[in-house]
Design an enzyme around this catalytic site. Structure first.
Site, PDB file in Angstrom:
ATOM      1  N   LYS A  75       5.093   1.758   2.572  1.00  0.00           N
ATOM      2  CA  LYS A  75       3.630   1.403   3.118  1.00  0.00           C
ATOM      3  C   LYS A  75       3.698   0.742   4.271  1.00  0.00           C
ATOM      4  O   LYS A  75       2.730   1.090   5.325  1.00  0.00           O
ATOM      5  CB  LYS A  75       2.458   0.920   1.983  1.00  0.00           C
ATOM      6  CG  LYS A  75       2.250   1.781   0.985  1.00  0.00           C
ATOM      7  CD  LYS A  75       1.195   1.301   0.308  1.00  0.00           C
ATOM      8  CE  LYS A  75       1.066   2.002  -1.157  1.00  0.00           C
ATOM      9  NZ  LYS A  75      -0.498   1.850  -1.828  1.00  0.00           N
ATOM     10  N   ASP A 111      -6.246   2.919   0.598  1.00  0.00           N
ATOM     11  CA  ASP A 111      -6.450   2.110  -0.522  1.00  0.00           C
ATOM     12  C   ASP A 111      -7.711   1.288  -0.292  1.00  0.00           C
ATOM     13  O   ASP A 111      -8.477   0.722  -1.120  1.00  0.00           O
ATOM     14  CB  ASP A 111      -5.368   1.358  -0.502  1.00  0.00           C
ATOM     15  CG  ASP A 111      -3.890   1.762  -1.204  1.00  0.00           C
ATOM     16  OD1 ASP A 111      -4.206   2.923  -1.871  1.00  0.00           O
ATOM     17  OD2 ASP A 111      -2.981   1.575  -0.785  1.00  0.00           O
TER      18      ASP A 111
END
Ligand code: ATR
Length: 288
Positions: A75, A111
């Site tokens: 990420k 997210d």
């Protein structure tokens, strides 16, 4: 619902880049959504090891892959490999969704927005609210950034307090918002929860197979508190069960998982995601 995905000469490929990815619920969630809307798309997993991220991202362009989700361990490492970043992904320094628009790779962090969606959907606006976040890892980072951007007053609690202090400093630099950072222990929880509007658990405490654990003593839970546990396995954690029994408003991690996926789906297809269907499929695909 249609029983099969359509695979043709024009099928657009989406997927998940990470390692390991074999237990992901995303293929079930996305492919059901593509079927439901009759879209000529497919979602697969791409197990990509740490040293292979650069070639995987270049391959995404070469193979005209429409979009990917990015998970552990990539990420943060994916950020410098992209052509453009959403302002929030840039601030967070982590990306979990990439869209390929004719060779231009754009990264965002669903997210963060996926955490916010289930709150706003219930009419809970973090603006000006006192929010206690437990944990200081990658998940806490996305959660704390969106809460700070939305004007919440944050208190970060972590077992290793130095990680909470570091995250508080990063948030201060990004938003000029003061954030308290303390060690995660019962006495600090007791002190901060009395004044809190929202409690978010981003630690792995309570996650299967340790689902008998809870990160908060039940006696500190009360009506008027919103308890948001981002753990999704089990779907109803001990924390959520005890919070509900205490009269608190509860939100589970599966809602965040579905929201972050739904936001990626909407970027890649331009269609509204069938959230309830995705949630049902995610539940069916949970590791047993
Ligand atoms: P993620 O990306 O999911 O946030 P992570 O970076 O490994 O994963 O972070 C896990 C979080 O859970 C951390 O805040 C960790 O606390 P430490 O930083 O002190 O290690 C927290 N955590 C894990 N197990 C815990 C436990 N038994 N008690 C309290 N906190 C715990």
């Amino acid at each position: 619902m249609r029983s099969e995905n359509i695979i043709t000469g024009k099928t657009r490929v989406c997927g998940l880049i990470g390692y390991p990815v074999g237990h992901s619920m995303s293929p079930a969630m996305f492919n059901a959504a593509f079927r439901e809307l009759g879209l000529d798309y497919v979602y697969v997993t791409f197990p990509v090891r740490e040293g292979e991220l650069g070639t995987a991202i270049a391959g995404m362009k070469a193979l005209n892959v429409r979009g990917v989700n990015v998970t552990i361990p990539h990420k943060v490492a994916v950020v410098p490999l992209l052509d453009e970043l959403s302002p929030l992904a840039q601030k967070i320094g982590a990306v979990n969704t990439v869209i390929n628009d004719d060779g231009c790779l754009r990264g965002s962090n669903t997210d963060a927005d996926g955490f916010l969606g289930p709150l706003l959907e219930r009419g809970i606006d973090p603006q000006g609210r006192r929010v206690v976040v437990q944990g200081a890892g990658g998940a806490a980072r996305a959660v704390s950034f969106i809460l700070a951007e939305r004007g919440a007053q944050l208190v970060l609690l972590n077992r290793k307090p130095e990680r909470a202090i570091e995250l508080a400093q990063v948030i201060f630099r990004a938003f000029q918002r003061e954030v308290s950072a303390l060690e995660l222990n019962v006495s600090n929880l007791e002190n901060v929860l009395g004044e809190a509007d929202i409690l978010v658990n981003t630690t792995s405490v309570g996650m299967a197979p340790n689902d008998g654990d809870s990160p908060v003593p039940a006696g500190l839970l009360r009506p008027g508190l919103v308890v948001y546990d981002i753990v999704y396995n089990p779907v109803r954690t001990r924390l959520l069960r005890e919070a509900e029994a205490a009269g608190a408003t509860v939100i589970g991690g599966l809602d965040m998982l579905v929201w972050q996926g739904a936001l990626a789906f909407e970027q890649w297809t331009g269609r509204e995601a069938p959230r309830q269907l995705m949630k049902n499929e995610a539940i069916k695909a949970l590791p047993k």
